[in-house]
Design an enzyme around this catalytic site. Structure first.
Site, short mmCIF file in Angstrom:
data_model
loop_
_atom_site.label_atom_id
_atom_site.label_comp_id
_atom_site.label_asym_id
_atom_site.label_seq_id
_atom_site.Cartn_x
_atom_site.Cartn_y
_atom_site.Cartn_z
N LYS A 12 0.84 -1.21 0.00
CA LYS A 12 0.00 0.00 0.00
C LYS A 12 0.88 1.26 0.00
O LYS A 12 1.94 1.29 0.63
CB LYS A 12 -0.87 -0.02 1.26
CG LYS A 12 -1.52 1.30 1.59
CD LYS A 12 -1.36 1.79 3.03
CE LYS A 12 -0.04 2.19 3.53
NZ LYS A 12 0.01 2.92 4.81
N ASP A 139 -5.25 -1.26 8.69
CA ASP A 139 -4.99 -1.25 7.25
C ASP A 139 -5.42 -2.54 6.54
O ASP A 139 -5.39 -2.62 5.32
CB ASP A 139 -3.48 -1.08 6.97
CG ASP A 139 -3.03 0.36 7.10
OD1 ASP A 139 -3.90 1.26 7.08
OD2 ASP A 139 -1.81 0.59 7.20
P1 ATP Z 1 2.06 0.16 8.27
O1 ATP Z 1 2.13 0.79 6.93
O2 ATP Z 1 0.77 -0.63 8.49
O3 ATP Z 1 2.43 1.05 9.41
P2 ATP Z 1 4.68 -0.98 8.11
O4 ATP Z 1 4.98 -1.18 6.67
O5 ATP Z 1 5.27 0.23 8.75
O6 ATP Z 1 3.11 -1.01 8.28
P3 ATP Z 1 5.04 -3.76 8.59
O7 ATP Z 1 6.04 -4.02 7.53
O8 ATP Z 1 3.65 -4.20 8.34
O9 ATP Z 1 5.06 -2.20 8.94
O10 ATP Z 1 5.58 -4.41 9.93
C1 ATP Z 1 5.73 -3.74 11.12
C2 ATP Z 1 5.88 -4.76 12.26
O11 ATP Z 1 4.92 -5.81 12.14
C3 ATP Z 1 7.23 -5.43 12.31
O12 ATP Z 1 7.74 -5.22 13.60
C4 ATP Z 1 6.98 -6.90 12.08
O13 ATP Z 1 7.76 -7.71 12.91
C5 ATP Z 1 5.50 -7.09 12.38
N1 ATP Z 1 4.84 -8.05 11.46
C6 ATP Z 1 3.82 -8.84 11.78
N2 ATP Z 1 3.43 -9.58 10.74
C7 ATP Z 1 4.22 -9.25 9.70
C8 ATP Z 1 4.30 -9.70 8.35
N3 ATP Z 1 3.49 -10.64 7.86
N4 ATP Z 1 5.21 -9.12 7.56
C9 ATP Z 1 6.01 -8.16 8.05
N5 ATP Z 1 6.00 -7.71 9.31
C10 ATP Z 1 5.12 -8.26 10.15
#
Ligand code: ATP
Length: 292
Positions: A12, A139
């Site tokens: 996203k 999300d």
């Molecule tokens: P958002 O845009 O929703 O804030 P993000 O891209 O900043 O998300 P993610 O990559 O979704 O963050 O991951 C953040 C945290 O979620 C990490 O600390 C990770 O360990 C945990 N996590 C849980 N499930 C997953 C997954 N399937 N893939 C990646 N990270 C995951």
């Protein structure tokens, strides 16, 4: 009945991100235009002989127990559908960087819900899957069908929009990640001087004008006083030097993206940025999936 299914979990991006007042329940009221892109994780679900949900992931630092949103999604699906004594193996081949503001975990969870629906032939509608998704994270509901949406509330109140004009999107993530709670705390201490023109963005999307869309991309989190925003600004500036029509940070960062009509110009920019930043890809917007 199927024994194995595969799903792509699309990343996203936030074309706009606005934060209004803090609500009495402590959450912030958000207003965001969200878009899925072709950069995706590959999710494979397989029925196994043994009971329980087992997950594997190519990123070793991502937990594969209940902390993983994909595992939580599978558990929730089984609980809601009364599925017992059926083992599931989830294989996650991740490409979406972690902690980038690209909803990687949420996209995986949504892909698991779509995949489980196919694997067990349960015929849940898009609305039903989105309701389940909401229980996992804000999300996740958007990631069920993806495409282009206006998201309100905590991000779970969705309105379908026309697809954004096709384009080439360079996504670049600096080496650091930014903690979402930390950035919200910092945001509470600033008086926002600027807000995105969300209404203008909706008009630009409806009229299919990429230039107007790109001009209106804006994320209030870039205003937070944090030295890491200097790197974000540097990446944006390089993107503009290479002819991006617009460039912005997604979510709470740290990934930044720029949009181009011209593919070669986008690829040149990606090549330049990849000299300094390890994660840099060229992607395309994806359209909403047709579910139920
Ligand atoms: P958002 O845009 O929703 O804030 P993000 O891209 O900043 O998300 P993610 O990559 O979704 O963050 O991951 C953040 C945290 O979620 C990490 O600390 C990770 O360990 C945990 N996590 C849980 N499930 C997953 C997954 N399937 N893939 C990646 N990270 C995951």
């Amino acid at each position: 009945m199927k024994e194995e299914v595969r799903e792509a979990a699309y990343a996203k991006l936030n074309l706009t991100l606005d934060v209004a007042e803090k609500r009495s329940d402590g959450y912030h009221e958000m207003l965001m235009v969200m878009q899925t892109v072709s950069l995706s994780d590959a999710i494979e679900l397989k029925k196994t002989g043994e009971a329980g949900i087992r997950a594997t992931c190519n990123f070793r630092y991502v937990p594969t127990d209940r902390r993983n949103l994909a595992v939580r999604a599978a558990e929730l699906f089984c609980a809601k559908q009364g599925i017992q004594n059926q083992g599931i193996r989830i294989r996650m081949e991740k490409k979406i960087p972690v902690g980038a503001g690209m909803a990687g975990g949420s996209a995986d969870a949504a892909a698991v819900l779509r995949g489980m629906n196919r694997l067990f032939g349960t015929d849940m509608s898009r609305k039903e899957l989105e309701a389940l998704a909401e229980e996992i994270g804000s999300d996740v509901a958007f990631c069920i069908a993806g495409g282009t949406s206006l998201a309100k509330g905590r991000g779970e109140i969705l309105e379908d929009l026309d697809p954004m004009p096709d384009c080439h999107i360079v996504i670049c993530k600096p080496g650091f990640s930014i903690s979402t709670p930390e950035l919200f705390r910092k945001l509470d201490q600033v008086n926002l001087r600027r807000h995105p023109d969300t209404a203008g963005m909706l008009e630009a999307i409806a009229s299919g004008d990429l230039r107007e869309c790109a001009m209106r991309m804006y994320n209030v989190f870039e205003e937070v006083p944090d030295r890491r925003m200097r790197t974000v600004a540097e990446i944006k500036s390089t993107m503009r030097d290479f002819g991006a029509l617009g460039a912005v940070m997604t979510g709470t960062g740290s990934a930044v993206f720029g949009v181009w009509q011209d593919r070669d110009a986008a690829e040149n920019c990606a090549e330049e940025l990849s000299r300094e930043y390890r994660f840099c890809v060229v992607s395309r917007p994806t359209e909403r999936l047709n579910i139920g």
